[in-house]
Design a protein around this motif. Structure first.
Motif, PDB file in Angstrom:
ATOM      1  N   GLY A 129       0.813  -1.209   0.000  1.00 27.55           N
ATOM      2  CA  GLY A 129       0.000   0.000   0.000  1.00 27.55           C
ATOM      3  C   GLY A 129       0.846   1.258   0.000  1.00 27.55           C
ATOM      4  N   ILE A 130       1.944   1.249   0.748  1.00 24.97           N
ATOM      5  CA  ILE A 130       2.853   2.401   0.786  1.00 24.97           C
ATOM      6  C   ILE A 130       3.485   2.615  -0.584  1.00 24.97           C
ATOM      7  CG2 ILE A 130       5.020   3.283   1.742  1.00 24.97           C
ATOM      8  CD1 ILE A 130       4.285   1.816   4.353  1.00 24.97           C
ATOM      9  N   ARG A 131       3.977   1.547  -1.174  1.00 23.12           N
ATOM     10  CA  ARG A 131       4.615   1.666  -2.493  1.00 23.12           C
ATOM     11  C   ARG A 131       3.640   2.189  -3.547  1.00 23.12           C
ATOM     12  NH1 ARG A 131       7.703  -2.861  -0.578  1.00 23.12           N
ATOM     13  NH2 ARG A 131       6.091  -4.346  -1.222  1.00 23.12           N
ATOM     14  N   THR A 132       2.395   1.716  -3.485  1.00 18.39           N
ATOM     15  CA  THR A 132       1.393   2.190  -4.426  1.00 18.39           C
ATOM     16  C   THR A 132       1.141   3.682  -4.244  1.00 18.39           C
ATOM     17  OG1 THR A 132       0.292   0.027  -4.522  1.00 18.39           O
ATOM     18  CG2 THR A 132      -1.012   1.946  -5.166  1.00 18.39           C
ATOM     19  N   ALA A 133       1.016   4.112  -2.995  1.00 21.15           N
ATOM     20  CA  ALA A 133       0.766   5.528  -2.717  1.00 21.15           C
ATOM     21  C   ALA A 133       1.930   6.400  -3.183  1.00 21.15           C
ATOM     22  CB  ALA A 133       0.518   5.729  -1.227  1.00 21.15           C
ATOM     23  N   LEU A 134       3.155   5.943  -2.950  1.00 22.39           N
ATOM     24  CA  LEU A 134       4.327   6.725  -3.335  1.00 22.39           C
ATOM     25  C   LEU A 134       4.483   6.816  -4.851  1.00 22.39           C
ATOM     26  CD1 LEU A 134       7.000   5.489  -0.750  1.00 22.39           C
ATOM     27  CD2 LEU A 134       5.809   7.684  -0.780  1.00 22.39           C
ATOM     28  N   SER A 135       3.930   5.864  -5.579  1.00 22.78           N
ATOM     29  CA  SER A 135       4.083   5.840  -7.038  1.00 22.78           C
ATOM     30  C   SER A 135       3.121   6.773  -7.750  1.00 22.78           C
ATOM     31  CB  SER A 135       3.876   4.414  -7.559  1.00 22.78           C
ATOM     32  OG  SER A 135       2.509   4.016  -7.442  1.00 22.78           O
ATOM     33  N   LYS A 136       2.140   7.303  -7.032  1.00 26.89           N
ATOM     34  CA  LYS A 136       1.126   8.141  -7.668  1.00 26.89           C
ATOM     35  C   LYS A 136       1.487   9.617  -7.553  1.00 26.89           C
ATOM     36  CE  LYS A 136      -2.592   4.816  -6.998  1.00 26.89           C
ATOM     37  NZ  LYS A 136      -3.940   4.565  -6.431  1.00 26.89           N
ATOM     38  N   PRO A 137       1.355  10.361  -8.644  1.00 22.91           N
ATOM     39  CA  PRO A 137       1.694  11.797  -8.609  1.00 22.91           C
ATOM     40  C   PRO A 137       0.730  12.574  -7.725  1.00 22.91           C
ATOM     41  CG  PRO A 137       0.605  11.242 -10.670  1.00 22.91           C
ATOM     42  CD  PRO A 137       0.879   9.944  -9.977  1.00 22.91           C
ATOM     43  N   VAL A 138       1.229  13.672  -7.187  1.00 24.21           N
ATOM     44  CA  VAL A 138       0.431  14.508  -6.296  1.00 24.21           C
ATOM     45  C   VAL A 138       0.243  15.879  -6.936  1.00 24.21           C
ATOM     46  CG1 VAL A 138       0.280  15.508  -3.992  1.00 24.21           C
ATOM     47  CG2 VAL A 138       1.400  13.302  -4.313  1.00 24.21           C
ATOM     48  N   ASN A 139      -0.969  16.359  -6.926  1.00 24.81           N
ATOM     49  CA  ASN A 139      -1.247  17.670  -7.508  1.00 24.81           C
ATOM     50  C   ASN A 139      -1.172  18.791  -6.471  1.00 24.81           C
ATOM     51  OD1 ASN A 139      -1.689  16.662 -10.131  1.00 24.81           O
ATOM     52  ND2 ASN A 139      -3.751  16.033  -9.575  1.00 24.81           N
ATOM     53  N   ALA A 140      -1.751  18.556  -5.293  1.00 27.61           N
ATOM     54  CA  ALA A 140      -1.756  19.580  -4.248  1.00 27.61           C
ATOM     55  C   ALA A 140      -0.411  19.618  -3.529  1.00 27.61           C
ATOM     56  CB  ALA A 140      -2.874  19.306  -3.261  1.00 27.61           C
ATOM     57  N   GLU A 141      -0.070  20.790  -2.991  1.00 30.21           N
ATOM     58  CA  GLU A 141       1.191  20.948  -2.273  1.00 30.21           C
ATOM     59  C   GLU A 141       0.966  21.767  -1.005  1.00 30.21           C
ATOM     60  OE1 GLU A 141       3.937  22.769  -4.915  1.00 30.21           O
ATOM     61  OE2 GLU A 141       3.967  21.088  -6.328  1.00 30.21           O
ATOM     62  N   ILE A 142       1.774  21.474   0.008  1.00 33.69           N
ATOM     63  CA  ILE A 142       1.682  22.217   1.264  1.00 33.69           C
ATOM     64  C   ILE A 142       3.071  22.354   1.864  1.00 33.69           C
ATOM     65  CG2 ILE A 142       1.194  20.099   2.565  1.00 33.69           C
ATOM     66  CD1 ILE A 142      -0.445  21.781   4.512  1.00 33.69           C
ATOM     67  N   THR A 143       3.345  23.500   2.448  1.00 31.79           N
ATOM     68  CA  THR A 143       4.566  23.701   3.226  1.00 31.79           C
ATOM     69  C   THR A 143       4.165  24.234   4.599  1.00 31.79           C
ATOM     70  OG1 THR A 143       4.869  25.946   2.342  1.00 31.79           O
ATOM     71  CG2 THR A 143       6.001  24.150   1.209  1.00 31.79           C
ATOM     72  N   LEU A 144       4.893  23.819   5.623  1.00 29.60           N
ATOM     73  CA  LEU A 144       4.573  24.179   7.002  1.00 29.60           C
ATOM     74  C   LEU A 144       5.826  24.632   7.730  1.00 29.60           C
ATOM     75  CD1 LEU A 144       2.468  20.989   7.835  1.00 29.60           C
ATOM     76  CD2 LEU A 144       1.524  23.223   7.289  1.00 29.60           C
ATOM     77  N   GLU A 145       5.732  25.761   8.421  1.00 29.30           N
ATOM     78  CA  GLU A 145       6.835  26.230   9.262  1.00 29.30           C
ATOM     79  C   GLU A 145       6.279  26.522  10.651  1.00 29.30           C
ATOM     80  OE1 GLU A 145       8.945  30.249   9.279  1.00 29.30           O
ATOM     81  OE2 GLU A 145      10.377  28.960   8.224  1.00 29.30           O
ATOM     82  N   ALA A 146       6.879  25.909  11.662  1.00 31.78           N
ATOM     83  CA  ALA A 146       6.354  26.007  13.025  1.00 31.78           C
ATOM     84  C   ALA A 146       7.263  26.833  13.921  1.00 31.78           C
ATOM     85  CB  ALA A 146       6.181  24.610  13.614  1.00 31.78           C
ATOM     86  N   SER A 147       6.645  27.483  14.877  1.00 31.54           N
ATOM     87  CA  SER A 147       7.378  28.214  15.910  1.00 31.54           C
ATOM     88  C   SER A 147       6.580  28.137  17.206  1.00 31.54           C
ATOM     89  CB  SER A 147       7.599  29.676  15.509  1.00 31.54           C
ATOM     90  OG  SER A 147       6.358  30.342  15.332  1.00 31.54           O
ATOM     91  N   ILE A 148       7.257  28.327  18.327  1.00 32.52           N
ATOM     92  CA  ILE A 148       6.614  28.221  19.635  1.00 32.52           C
ATOM     93  C   ILE A 148       6.644  29.577  20.326  1.00 32.52           C
ATOM     94  CG2 ILE A 148       6.715  27.137  21.909  1.00 32.52           C
ATOM     95  CD1 ILE A 148       7.942  24.698  20.588  1.00 32.52           C
TER      96      ILE A 148
END
Length: 253
Positions: A129-148
């Protein structure tokens, strides 16, 4: 006849070249796998799944694989209360039962990218299941930067190609833990847990592609033993569109 053969060969070469370019273009869009495990210290079938999550977390640490372990509370009345369990984790599993059309719920249940569920201890099926998921292209993108800031976690997010009517989820995750279980099905065992979801927070997404999400932190939070994982979910289908691990501000490293 020769001319026809020459044209056919040229056409075939063009198609093969085009397919190669298309494949390379798809490979540039790296796939991801968000693994959501539903588990409990009161379930004797769960420890092998918990251990598998630890193995996967280590094996895929350089890949776009994200593990979230939700401890449910419906086992708490069977002789042992799981200190990591919560009703909200159970509710999320029930929500998936509706999305996937699969009831009753069970442990250890593992759901990858909100699409397919597996018995969480069946390594071969999970790895496939992991290999199948990794083989599929992704259209959406997200970046996250955290601070406390004091006892709050601020997460700056930036999204692209994300459709409307989705929600941003931010999970505060304890990387590992050990518990000495004294009663219930796992009595007298020391259980190892991995990627424990300590809190899951949901935020509505507007037309703005950028924003800041603020949430409370566990009292024992630190950037060494915890991490923050964000993902976007389609609330109509349950499908996860994209996921990412938050990067902490430089002064916290």
């Amino acid at each position: 006849m020769k001319k026809i053969k020459i044209i056919s060969a040229f056409t075939m070469l063009f198609l093969l070249t085009g397919n190669t370019i298309f494949s390379q273009s798809n490979q540039d869009k790296k796939g991801f796998a968000l693994l959501e495990l539903y588990t409990s210290e009161g379930c004797s079938s769960c420890p092998p799944a918990d251990e598998l999550m630890g193995k996967i977390q280590k094996e895929y640490k350089e890949d776009n694989v994200y593990v979230l372990s939700y401890h449910v509370d419906y086992w708490d009345k069977q002789g042992w209360k799981d200190i990591f369990s919560s009703a909200s984790n159970t509710k999320r599993q029930y929500d998936y039962a509706k999305f996937l059309g699969k009831e009753p719920i069970y442990t250890p249940q593992l759901i990858i990218n909100g699409k397919i569920d597996y018995i969480g201890s069946q390594e071969t099926a999970v790895q496939n299941g992991i290999r199948t998921a990794l083989s599929k292209p992704v259209n959406a993108e997200i970046t996250l930067e955290a601070s406390i800031e004091e006892n709050k976690l601020n997460v700056n997010y930036s999204l692209s190609k994300v459709p409307k009517n989705n929600r941003l989820f931010i999970a505060v995750v304890q990387k590992s833990g050990k518990i000495n279980v004294k009663r219930g099905e796992n009595a007298n065992r020391v259980l190892s847990h991995f990627q424990i979801v300590r809190s899951l927070n949901s935020f509505a997404l507007t037309e703005n592609s950028k924003g800041t999400a603020s949430l409370a932190l566990p009292k024992d939070f630190n950037t060494k033993d915890f991490e923050v994982i964000g993902f976007v979910q389609d609330m109509n289908s349950g499908i996860i569109l994209t996921a990412e691990r938050a990067v902490f501000a430089q002064n916290l490293l």
